[in-house]
Write a protein that holds these residues in place. Structure first.
Motif, PDB file in Angstrom:
ATOM      1  N   UNK A 300       0.922  -1.246   0.113  1.00  0.00           N
ATOM      2  CA  UNK A 300       0.041   0.039  -0.090  1.00  0.00           C
ATOM      3  C   UNK A 300       0.953   1.308   0.070  1.00  0.00           C
ATOM      4  N   UNK A 301       2.065   1.265   0.545  1.00  0.00           N
ATOM      5  CA  UNK A 301       3.011   2.489   0.563  1.00  0.00           C
ATOM      6  C   UNK A 301       3.500   2.681  -0.825  1.00  0.00           C
ATOM      7  N   UNK A 302       3.777   1.539  -1.470  1.00  0.00           N
ATOM      8  CA  UNK A 302       4.240   1.742  -2.937  1.00  0.00           C
ATOM      9  C   UNK A 302       3.248   2.363  -3.667  1.00  0.00           C
ATOM     10  N   UNK A 303       1.930   1.895  -3.429  1.00  0.00           N
ATOM     11  CA  UNK A 303       0.999   2.510  -4.186  1.00  0.00           C
ATOM     12  C   UNK A 303       0.768   4.064  -4.021  1.00  0.00           C
ATOM     13  N   UNK A 304       0.693   4.477  -2.612  1.00  0.00           N
ATOM     14  CA  UNK A 304       0.698   5.826  -2.404  1.00  0.00           C
ATOM     15  C   UNK A 304       1.944   6.692  -2.992  1.00  0.00           C
ATOM     16  N   UNK A 305       3.164   5.960  -3.018  1.00  0.00           N
ATOM     17  CA  UNK A 305       4.147   6.742  -3.601  1.00  0.00           C
ATOM     18  C   UNK A 305       4.009   6.728  -5.164  1.00  0.00           C
ATOM     19  N   UNK A 306       3.691   5.662  -5.702  1.00  0.00           N
ATOM     20  CA  UNK A 306       3.432   5.737  -7.125  1.00  0.00           C
ATOM     21  C   UNK A 306       2.328   6.728  -7.369  1.00  0.00           C
ATOM     22  N   UNK A 307       1.275   6.907  -6.853  1.00  0.00           N
ATOM     23  CA  UNK A 307       0.261   7.885  -7.053  1.00  0.00           C
ATOM     24  C   UNK A 307       0.868   9.380  -7.032  1.00  0.00           C
ATOM     25  N   UNK A 308       1.566   9.733  -6.039  1.00  0.00           N
ATOM     26  CA  UNK A 308       2.389  11.002  -6.037  1.00  0.00           C
ATOM     27  C   UNK A 308       3.327  11.131  -7.097  1.00  0.00           C
ATOM     28  N   UNK A 309       4.090  10.179  -7.596  1.00  0.00           N
ATOM     29  CA  UNK A 309       5.214  10.206  -8.734  1.00  0.00           C
ATOM     30  C   UNK A 309       4.130  10.552  -9.898  1.00  0.00           C
ATOM     31  N   UNK A 310       3.148   9.685  -9.932  1.00  0.00           N
ATOM     32  CA  UNK A 310       2.319   9.806 -11.370  1.00  0.00           C
ATOM     33  C   UNK A 310       1.741  11.420 -11.214  1.00  0.00           C
ATOM     34  N   UNK A 311       1.422  12.054 -10.116  1.00  0.00           N
ATOM     35  CA  UNK A 311       0.696  13.078 -10.302  1.00  0.00           C
ATOM     36  C   UNK A 311       2.113  14.244 -10.665  1.00  0.00           C
ATOM     37  N   UNK A 312       3.185  13.933 -10.292  1.00  0.00           N
ATOM     38  CA  UNK A 312       4.321  14.598 -10.721  1.00  0.00           C
ATOM     39  C   UNK A 312       4.803  14.346 -12.145  1.00  0.00           C
ATOM     40  N   UNK A 313       4.055  13.572 -12.955  1.00  0.00           N
ATOM     41  CA  UNK A 313       4.405  13.135 -14.496  1.00  0.00           C
ATOM     42  C   UNK A 313       5.553  12.458 -14.326  1.00  0.00           C
ATOM     43  N   UNK A 314       5.934  11.778 -13.311  1.00  0.00           N
ATOM     44  CA  UNK A 314       7.251  10.732 -13.728  1.00  0.00           C
ATOM     45  C   UNK A 314       6.718   9.405 -12.974  1.00  0.00           C
ATOM     46  N   UNK A 315       7.560   8.286 -12.759  1.00  0.00           N
ATOM     47  CA  UNK A 315       7.545   7.146 -12.579  1.00  0.00           C
ATOM     48  C   UNK A 315       8.684   6.591 -11.806  1.00  0.00           C
ATOM     49  N   UNK A 316       8.873   5.329 -11.372  1.00  0.00           N
ATOM     50  CA  UNK A 316       9.861   4.807 -10.494  1.00  0.00           C
ATOM     51  C   UNK A 316      11.210   4.974 -11.476  1.00  0.00           C
ATOM     52  N   UNK A 317      10.913   4.964 -12.512  1.00  0.00           N
ATOM     53  CA  UNK A 317      12.343   4.991 -13.517  1.00  0.00           C
ATOM     54  C   UNK A 317      13.019   6.179 -13.457  1.00  0.00           C
TER      55      UNK A 317
END
Length: 380
Positions: A300-317
């Motif tokens: 769930x923590x990963x999902x939350x961080x990924x949602x924030x990254x997506x909002x910033x128009x970026x991803x884990x890469x």
């Protein structure tokens, strides 16, 4: 992001590296050094990391890279601090958060290419390039007092120092870290002190807060309840700094009485910096999700961080480094395996550090860098 993993087998050191490459501008690199050898003496481990870093700078990064911030994660800071070889090249943070791979020390270093770094009389370190000035602060303390009073003093003094540089807490501070001794007892004081200062300085739910991590950690002087690291940038234009919310996954922090942003973006002509605050297994009602289950909390923590990254128009890469905080040392094996499987290339350190709410078993933070083209802003 370019990732590399270098094994200094003769030193017993693993170097995890990320590099943000750019053809015309300031290249950036994040390095996490973990000791993985057999020496049990702290001095031997620290010396091995220092030698690996020296070799890395000479043979892999090159002399045009300057350290702008460095953090030491120690297992027993009171006994180990005096043995560290601390240079004056950049802001340095020292915190007792034991690395959970069984070593006594780990280091995170943030490098930038072709920048000038100097220590100012106020204790901040100025990183200069182009029209911006970047100000880093490491291990600021207000000793021997209650955590609420200490937090007020830390933020108040920091704001004064920023004012003297033509900046302010509300307009220029991008990121803070609060390391709190006995976090289950003293974090409430940090929250109260921070809330009070923020109201005085105009940081409210109607304006904005600051990206932050508030986590368990001890200064080498164990009479100190709170230590603070911080980062600010001068000469920011309107709209150059923005904030992340991911409201489908997370709620505004003020709804449960705290004052920080889930994440902050700073745009430059050639890149976007993304700072993700300490993030745990929480839902958009402010509730702890998956109580007692470390595997589900991690996901769930990963999902939350990924949602924030997506909002910033970026991803884990685009992520430059990960810092992971665990409350229970017994969870390390499961969590480290999960991170190795899902993020094998991103520089990562996992440390023992209780999260600010006992129900949260794990928390993480990260920084990401995304290539950008925005002529209305100056370069980094």
């Amino acid at each position: 992001m370019i990732y590399n993993n270098i094994q200094f087998s003769e030193l017993g050191v693993e170097a995890q590296i990320s590099i943000f490459p750019i053809s015309n501008g300031v290249e950036e690199s994040h390095v996490i050094l973990n000791y993985v050898g057999n020496e049990i003496e702290f001095v031997s481990q620290a010396n091995a990391l220092d030698k690996a870093l020296e070799t890395l700078r000479r043979d892999n990064l090159g002399h045009s890279y300057n350290a702008v911030f460095k953090r030491y994660f120690l297992s027993d800071s009171a006994n180990q601090f005096s043995h560290l070889k601390i240079s004056d090249e950049c802001a340095v943070s020292i915190v007792e958060q034991p690395p959970l791979n069984g070593s006594k020390i780990a280091i995170w270093i943030y490098f930038q290419q072709n920048v000038e770094v100097k220590r100012l009389d106020c204790g901040l370190y100025e990183v200069a390039h182009g029209s911006h000035r970047h100000y880093w602060l490491g291990s600021s303390t207000a000793p021997g007092i209650h955590s609420e009073v200490a937090t007020r003093l830390l933020l108040g003094d920091y704001d004064i120092n920023l004012n003297n540089l033509g900046c302010s807490l509300i307009d220029n501070c991008v990121r803070t870290w609060f390391f709190v001794q006995n976090v289950d007892v003293n974090y409430a004081g940090v929250v109260k002190g921070r809330n009070d200062v923020f109201v005085q300085k105009g940081l409210t739910r109607d304006t904005h807060f600051i990206a932050s991590t508030g986590i368990g950690g001890r200064h080498p002087n164990h009479n100190i309840t709170v230590e603070m690291d911080a980062y600010a940038v001068s000469n920011l234009a309107d709209g150059q700094m923005s904030y992340l919310y991911a409201t489908d996954y997370l709620n505004p922090t003020y709804e449960y009485g705290v004052a920080f942003e889930r994440g902050t973006c700073v745009d430059y002509a050639d890149r976007r910096h993304i700072f993700i605050s300490g993030t745990a297994s929480i839902n958009n009602k402010g509730e702890v999700v998956h109580v007692g289950n470390i595997v589900k909390q991690t996901k769930r923590m990963w999902q939350n961080v990924e949602a924030l990254l997506t909002e910033a128009q970026c991803n884990w890469d685009d992520v430059a480094h990960l810092i992971v905080y665990l409350r229970d040392i017994a969870d390390y094996k499961a969590v480290s395996e999960m991170f190795r499987n899902h993020f094998p290339h991103i520089p990562t350190v996992i440390v023992l550090a209780p999260v600010c709410r006992p129900g949260w078993l794990i928390e993480m933070e990260c920084m990401a860098i995304k290539a950008n083209s925005n002529s209305q802003y100056a370069p980094l």
